[in-house]
Scaffold this motif. Structure first.
Motif, mmCIF file in Angstrom:
data_model
loop_
_atom_site.group_PDB
_atom_site.id
_atom_site.type_symbol
_atom_site.label_atom_id
_atom_site.label_comp_id
_atom_site.label_asym_id
_atom_site.label_seq_id
_atom_site.Cartn_x
_atom_site.Cartn_y
_atom_site.Cartn_z
ATOM 1 N N THR A 1 9.937 2.750 5.222
ATOM 2 C CA THR A 1 9.337 4.078 5.278
ATOM 3 C C THR A 1 10.366 5.187 5.184
ATOM 4 O O THR A 1 11.534 5.017 5.524
ATOM 5 C CB THR A 1 8.555 4.260 6.590
ATOM 6 N N ALA A 2 9.894 6.332 4.726
ATOM 7 C CA ALA A 2 10.670 7.574 4.723
ATOM 8 C C ALA A 2 9.650 8.694 4.701
ATOM 9 O O ALA A 2 8.805 8.755 3.808
ATOM 10 C CB ALA A 2 11.583 7.664 3.517
ATOM 11 N N CYS A 3 9.716 9.563 5.702
ATOM 12 C CA CYS A 3 8.701 10.598 5.868
ATOM 13 C C CYS A 3 7.336 9.909 5.916
ATOM 14 O O CYS A 3 7.162 8.970 6.670
ATOM 15 C CB CYS A 3 8.809 11.633 4.751
ATOM 16 N N ASN A 4 6.384 10.354 5.115
ATOM 17 C CA ASN A 4 5.063 9.722 5.120
ATOM 18 C C ASN A 4 4.871 8.816 3.906
ATOM 19 O O ASN A 4 3.783 8.708 3.352
ATOM 20 C CB ASN A 4 3.962 10.791 5.155
ATOM 21 N N THR A 5 5.946 8.155 3.519
ATOM 22 C CA THR A 5 5.904 7.282 2.353
ATOM 23 C C THR A 5 6.264 5.854 2.741
ATOM 24 O O THR A 5 7.211 5.636 3.495
ATOM 25 C CB THR A 5 6.894 7.778 1.274
#
Length: 239
Positions: free
Chosen positions: A88-92
């Motif tokens: 994940t990274a941020c909302n991804t």
């Protein structure tokens, strides 16, 4: 030579979504102001007049691969199948696609293993990244460089999103900030990563890559920032 080690996790992802948008510690001024160098990184990435473009891309891409792999190794003990059950990274959420295009959801350490193994395989292949004089670069070279850079960006984004606290605890935020800014300036210079891919970190890129303007003597009061809507907070992107 940097030793590359790849840890294997046996923990399977449980399919949980990443947390909603929260306060980003890495954007706080006390951290963004810390750098290893204090000059315009654009000077480091501009193609020298006497250097072939592909040679320049090959040299820089290999260097970024080694440095990002090294940066990740500093927090790898904290990036496990239990702590990072999805990449994940941020909302991804990032999914891995194999050579046949099969989509696989995996833990962050598994994803990074895939990334680093693929990058190492490519940059050490003489048919793709030739090191001997007179050896030609393949027609697919630029597309492969773009592929490597896209994956390396995913690793950098995950480092900030999931492991910035550990990075600060080891006093390595200056190295991470400088590496990130250098990488972003480089991929922007040669259009190596689609802006739609990097937009999730645009707030950080703006702070780290844009030269700070001189302070105004009497700055005008700024309007209060509007809070993001609940729908934007809970939106999860899958790639």
């Amino acid at each position: 030579m940097i030793h590359l080690s790849f840890r294997k996790s046996k923990t399977k992802p449980n399919g949980k979504k990443p947390p909603a948008e929260e306060k980003k510690q890495y954007l706080e001024p006390e951290f963004t102001k810390i750098r290893v160098v204090d000059f315009d990184l654009k000077e480091l990435v501009v193609l020298p007049r006497e250097i072939d473009l592909n040679e320049w891309l090959a040299s820089n891409t290999t260097t970024f691969f080694n440095l990002i792999n090294l940066q990740y190794s500093t927090i790898s003990e904290f990036c496990t199948g239990d702590t990072c059950q999805a990449m994940t990274a941020c909302n991804t959420i990032y999914y891995w696609y194999d050579e046949r295009g099969k989509k696989t959801k995996c833990t962050a350490p598994q994803y990074v293993d895939f990334v680093m193994s693929l990058c190492q395989k490519l940059v050490t292949d003489e048919e793709i990244f030739p090191t001997k004089y007179g050896k030609e670069f393949p027609n697919s070279f630029e597309s492969l460089v773009k592929k490597i850079c896209r994956y390396l960006f995913h690793v950098l984004a995950h480092l900030y999103w999931a492991h910035f606290k550990e990075t600060v605890a080891m006093d390595l935020q200056g190295h991470l900030n400088t590496l990130y800014a250098h990488f972003i300036v480089f991929v922007r210079e040669f259009n190596l990563v689609d802006p739609k891919e990097t937009c999730i970190m645009d707030d950080l890129s703006e702070v780290l890559c844009t030269p700070a303007p001189p302070p105004a003597p009497t700055p005008a009061p700024s309007a209060p920032a509007s809070a993001p809507s609940p729908s934007s907070q809970n939106h999860v992107t899958e790639r």
